[in-house]
Write an enzyme that holds these catalytic residues in place. Structure first.
Site, mmCIF file in Angstrom:
data_model
loop_
_atom_site.group_PDB
_atom_site.id
_atom_site.type_symbol
_atom_site.label_atom_id
_atom_site.label_comp_id
_atom_site.label_asym_id
_atom_site.label_seq_id
_atom_site.Cartn_x
_atom_site.Cartn_y
_atom_site.Cartn_z
ATOM 1 N N ARG A 15 0.833 -1.198 0.000
ATOM 2 C CA ARG A 15 0.000 0.000 0.000
ATOM 3 C C ARG A 15 0.874 1.256 0.000
ATOM 4 O O ARG A 15 2.091 1.186 0.161
ATOM 5 C CB ARG A 15 -0.918 -0.006 1.226
ATOM 6 C CG ARG A 15 -1.971 -1.102 1.210
ATOM 7 C CD ARG A 15 -2.685 -1.235 2.544
ATOM 8 N NE ARG A 15 -1.817 -1.839 3.559
ATOM 9 C CZ ARG A 15 -2.190 -2.041 4.827
ATOM 10 N NH1 ARG A 15 -3.400 -1.678 5.226
ATOM 11 N NH2 ARG A 15 -1.353 -2.597 5.686
ATOM 12 N N LYS A 75 2.143 1.686 7.333
ATOM 13 C CA LYS A 75 2.470 0.833 8.473
ATOM 14 C C LYS A 75 3.520 1.475 9.367
ATOM 15 O O LYS A 75 4.242 2.380 8.982
ATOM 16 C CB LYS A 75 2.959 -0.531 7.993
ATOM 17 C CG LYS A 75 1.873 -1.378 7.366
ATOM 18 C CD LYS A 75 0.691 -1.621 8.305
ATOM 19 C CE LYS A 75 1.051 -2.530 9.468
ATOM 20 N NZ LYS A 75 -0.108 -2.737 10.379
ATOM 21 N N TYR A 94 -0.301 4.189 10.736
ATOM 22 C CA TYR A 94 -0.631 3.206 11.762
ATOM 23 C C TYR A 94 0.623 2.991 12.604
ATOM 24 O O TYR A 94 1.700 2.701 12.057
ATOM 25 C CB TYR A 94 -1.047 1.867 11.137
ATOM 26 C CG TYR A 94 -2.434 1.856 10.534
ATOM 27 C CD1 TYR A 94 -3.553 2.065 11.325
ATOM 28 C CD2 TYR A 94 -2.614 1.622 9.178
ATOM 29 C CE1 TYR A 94 -4.831 2.049 10.781
ATOM 30 C CE2 TYR A 94 -3.884 1.600 8.622
ATOM 31 C CZ TYR A 94 -4.988 1.819 9.422
ATOM 32 O OH TYR A 94 -6.240 1.799 8.875
ATOM 33 N N HIS A 96 0.391 1.310 16.155
ATOM 34 C CA HIS A 96 0.210 0.082 16.948
ATOM 35 C C HIS A 96 1.328 -0.064 17.985
ATOM 36 O O HIS A 96 2.020 -1.085 18.053
ATOM 37 C CB HIS A 96 0.168 -1.148 16.030
ATOM 38 C CG HIS A 96 -0.966 -1.144 15.056
ATOM 39 N ND1 HIS A 96 -2.288 -1.200 15.445
ATOM 40 C CD2 HIS A 96 -0.979 -1.072 13.701
ATOM 41 C CE1 HIS A 96 -3.067 -1.177 14.373
ATOM 42 N NE2 HIS A 96 -2.304 -1.091 13.312
ATOM 43 N N GLU A 118 -4.869 4.530 14.093
ATOM 44 C CA GLU A 118 -5.786 3.651 14.820
ATOM 45 C C GLU A 118 -6.396 4.278 16.068
ATOM 46 O O GLU A 118 -7.305 3.697 16.674
ATOM 47 C CB GLU A 118 -5.102 2.322 15.183
ATOM 48 C CG GLU A 118 -4.055 2.407 16.274
ATOM 49 C CD GLU A 118 -2.671 2.729 15.737
ATOM 50 O OE1 GLU A 118 -1.709 2.592 16.514
ATOM 51 O OE2 GLU A 118 -2.548 3.097 14.549
ATOM 52 N N ILE A 178 -16.112 -3.883 13.687
ATOM 53 C CA ILE A 178 -16.020 -3.805 12.226
ATOM 54 C C ILE A 178 -15.458 -5.095 11.644
ATOM 55 O O ILE A 178 -15.991 -5.639 10.672
ATOM 56 C CB ILE A 178 -15.137 -2.612 11.805
ATOM 57 C CG1 ILE A 178 -15.699 -1.307 12.377
ATOM 58 C CG2 ILE A 178 -15.056 -2.532 10.281
ATOM 59 C CD1 ILE A 178 -17.074 -0.957 11.907
ATOM 60 N N ASP A 198 -19.569 -11.520 21.707
ATOM 61 C CA ASP A 198 -19.213 -10.153 22.079
ATOM 62 C C ASP A 198 -19.717 -9.891 23.491
ATOM 63 O O ASP A 198 -20.705 -10.501 23.937
ATOM 64 C CB ASP A 198 -19.832 -9.149 21.097
ATOM 65 C CG ASP A 198 -19.175 -7.781 21.187
ATOM 66 O OD1 ASP A 198 -18.308 -7.494 20.349
ATOM 67 O OD2 ASP A 198 -19.518 -7.003 22.100
ATOM 68 N N VAL A 239 -10.968 -8.773 18.043
ATOM 69 C CA VAL A 239 -11.185 -7.990 19.258
ATOM 70 C C VAL A 239 -10.301 -6.752 19.237
ATOM 71 O O VAL A 239 -9.130 -6.818 18.857
ATOM 72 C CB VAL A 239 -10.869 -8.841 20.506
ATOM 73 C CG1 VAL A 239 -11.051 -8.032 21.769
ATOM 74 C CG2 VAL A 239 -11.776 -10.068 20.525
ATOM 75 N N LEU A 240 -10.857 -5.617 19.674
ATOM 76 C CA LEU A 240 -10.086 -4.371 19.693
ATOM 77 C C LEU A 240 -10.383 -3.568 20.946
ATOM 78 O O LEU A 240 -11.536 -3.349 21.298
ATOM 79 C CB LEU A 240 -10.419 -3.506 18.469
ATOM 80 C CG LEU A 240 -9.799 -2.104 18.479
ATOM 81 C CD1 LEU A 240 -8.291 -2.199 18.236
ATOM 82 C CD2 LEU A 240 -10.455 -1.201 17.457
ATOM 83 N N ILE A 269 -3.740 -9.332 15.688
ATOM 84 C CA ILE A 269 -2.307 -9.539 15.924
ATOM 85 C C ILE A 269 -1.521 -8.227 15.892
ATOM 86 O O ILE A 269 -0.465 -8.114 16.525
ATOM 87 C CB ILE A 269 -1.741 -10.565 14.903
ATOM 88 C CG1 ILE A 269 -0.385 -11.102 15.358
ATOM 89 C CG2 ILE A 269 -1.674 -9.959 13.514
ATOM 90 C CD1 ILE A 269 -0.442 -11.931 16.625
ATOM 91 N N ASP A 270 -2.013 -7.209 15.180
ATOM 92 C CA ASP A 270 -1.358 -5.895 15.188
ATOM 93 C C ASP A 270 -1.207 -5.350 16.598
ATOM 94 O O ASP A 270 -0.268 -4.611 16.892
ATOM 95 C CB ASP A 270 -2.167 -4.885 14.366
ATOM 96 C CG ASP A 270 -1.689 -4.814 12.924
ATOM 97 O OD1 ASP A 270 -0.556 -5.230 12.661
ATOM 98 O OD2 ASP A 270 -2.457 -4.352 12.074
ATOM 99 N N ARG A 279 1.417 -15.475 17.155
ATOM 100 C CA ARG A 279 2.587 -14.607 17.069
ATOM 101 C C ARG A 279 2.586 -13.960 15.685
ATOM 102 O O ARG A 279 2.067 -14.531 14.729
ATOM 103 C CB ARG A 279 3.886 -15.380 17.296
ATOM 104 C CG ARG A 279 4.102 -16.541 16.346
ATOM 105 C CD ARG A 279 5.467 -17.177 16.519
ATOM 106 N NE ARG A 279 5.609 -18.417 15.785
ATOM 107 C CZ ARG A 279 5.844 -18.512 14.477
ATOM 108 N NH1 ARG A 279 5.970 -17.418 13.757
ATOM 109 N NH2 ARG A 279 5.966 -19.694 13.884
ATOM 110 N N ASN A 300 -0.227 -7.342 8.418
ATOM 111 C CA ASN A 300 -0.694 -6.360 7.421
ATOM 112 C C ASN A 300 -1.500 -7.064 6.329
ATOM 113 O O ASN A 300 -1.203 -6.973 5.146
ATOM 114 C CB ASN A 300 0.470 -5.561 6.834
ATOM 115 C CG ASN A 300 1.529 -6.437 6.173
ATOM 116 O OD1 ASN A 300 1.705 -7.598 6.529
ATOM 117 N ND2 ASN A 300 2.249 -5.881 5.211
#
Length: 370
Positions: A15, A75, A94, A96, A118, A178, A198, A239-240, A269-270, A279, A300
């Site tokens: 990207r 990234k 981003y 993270h 984010e 999302i 959830d 999950v976030l 995983i991010d 991992r 990514n």
């Protein structure tokens, strides 16, 4: 302002942070845009297109970083890019940071203003710059999971949609945000049986209405997660907790009780992942097996579909890029609470509480530092 757009260096990151259309708007607003050679090539946006819209093509990343007031990426920077950091630089990408203490320390030591896609918020409190890539990753997670369920890739040999006389596969989606909603949409479209878990019962009610009862909604707790994961052919972690490390919802013991050849796609995983056995992996080496369960944990994922992903991302990020360029970072942060929420590091100080909690560091609100 001079805006720099370097070529991404993360494994198979295809990207680009600004499109040719974005370049035109910035140039028309009086700014200079430096684009590293071939930065957009893998997103089907060649140098010639950038030049025709007013960009200056630069031969090296070093010069892009050195000359730019603000660097716009996709990234988080890798270690080879840390040397470019300097005091006064604005980095918009981003980040993270929660699971990345080394990157955090470099940003602090070099006094970089790090604004993370984010954690930027809109007026409703939503995360507008995370949404488009979460949509892509959620939809991709089912495609990827279906592919890894094939026996050739170590999976159970299950076709998610089944066929007449053979039941469909079971998909377990963790999280109704999302990522989870888009994953459920694609999985149901493929004919799978889908269970979504959830904590928010109101969200489960909304999803039950949206999908007309076709989606099995379950309140998230360790007992229900354990049961759903044990029955699943494909588990998708979506999950976030904004800016924070993801909670480990699926334990190593739960993974050990999953079906042999089942697949896990941990989209979280991010932020460290929500599966204990997960991992980070890359597009070059995307999957590994633990206790007979295939894990796909590429950090990514949307880079696999760069043309779609770049357009979806930049549609969301560009208004913020333009605002930062027009006002300057300090004034934009002061005037826009959504941009202020995106600031993770400022003038050598950590400014995001979730990152601070994950790394056990002190922090201060950016408003106190302006």
């Amino acid at each position: 302002m001079i805006i720099g757009v370097p070529r991404e260096v993360k494994d198979h990151e295809t990207r680009v942070g600004v499109t040719p259309a974005g370049v035109r708007a910035l140039v028309e607003a009086g700014h200079t845009v430096l684009v590293e050679h071939d930065a957009g090539a893998l997103s089907a946006m060649p140098d010639e297109e950038y030049q025709s819209h007013g960009a200056e093509i630069v031969g090296s990343a070093y010069d892009v970083w050195r000359l730019a007031d603000m660097v716009v990426k996709v990234k988080e920077p890798l270690e080879k890019e840390f040397r470019h950091f300097r005091e006064g630089l604005v980095l918009f990408t981003y980040l993270h940071l929660a699971p990345l203490p080394q990157l955090t320390q470099w940003l602090l030591d070099r006094k970089v203003t790090g604004i993370a896609y984010e954690t930027v918020r809109d007026r409703s409190g939503a995360l507008p710059l995370l949404t488009p890539m979460s949509e892509v990753a959620g939809r991709m997670a089912v495609q990827v999971g279906a592919a890894y369920l094939e026996a050739e890739r170590g999976g159970r040999g299950v076709l998610l949609g089944g066929v007449p006389g053979v039941p469909p596969g079971n998909v377990c989606v963790l999280g109704g945000g999302i990522v989870g909603t888009n994953a459920a949409k694609v999985a149901l479209g493929m004919g799978a049986r889908v269970t979504l878990l959830d904590l928010n019962l109101n969200r489960l009610r909304e999803l039950d209405d949206v999908f007309n009862g076709r989606l099995s909604t379950v309140a998230s707790n360790s007992y229900n997660i354990e049961r759903a994961v044990a029955e699943a052919d494909l588990v998708i972690g979506g999950v976030l907790i904004p800016g924070a490390a993801a909670p480990k919802l699926v334990t190593r013991a739960m993974v050990a009780r999953m079906k042999p050849g089942a697949v896990i796609v941990d989209v979280a995983i991010d932020q460290g992942g929500c599966i204990e056995t997960a991992r980070p992996t890359t597009h070059s080496d995307p999957a590994f097996t633990v206790n007979g369960v295939v894990h796909y944990c590429v950090t990514n994922m949307p880079a696999a579909v760069p043309h779609t992903s770049t357009l979806a991302l930049t549609h969301a990020t560009f208004p913020y890029v333009l605002r930062l360029a027009q006002l300057g970072a300090r004034q934009a942060i002061a005037q826009d609470t959504g941009i202020a929420a995106g600031v993770n590091t400022f003038a050598g100080t950590l400014t995001h509480p979730a990152v601070a909690a994950a790394q056990q560091r002190e922090w201060r609100p950016v408003e106190q530092l302006l």
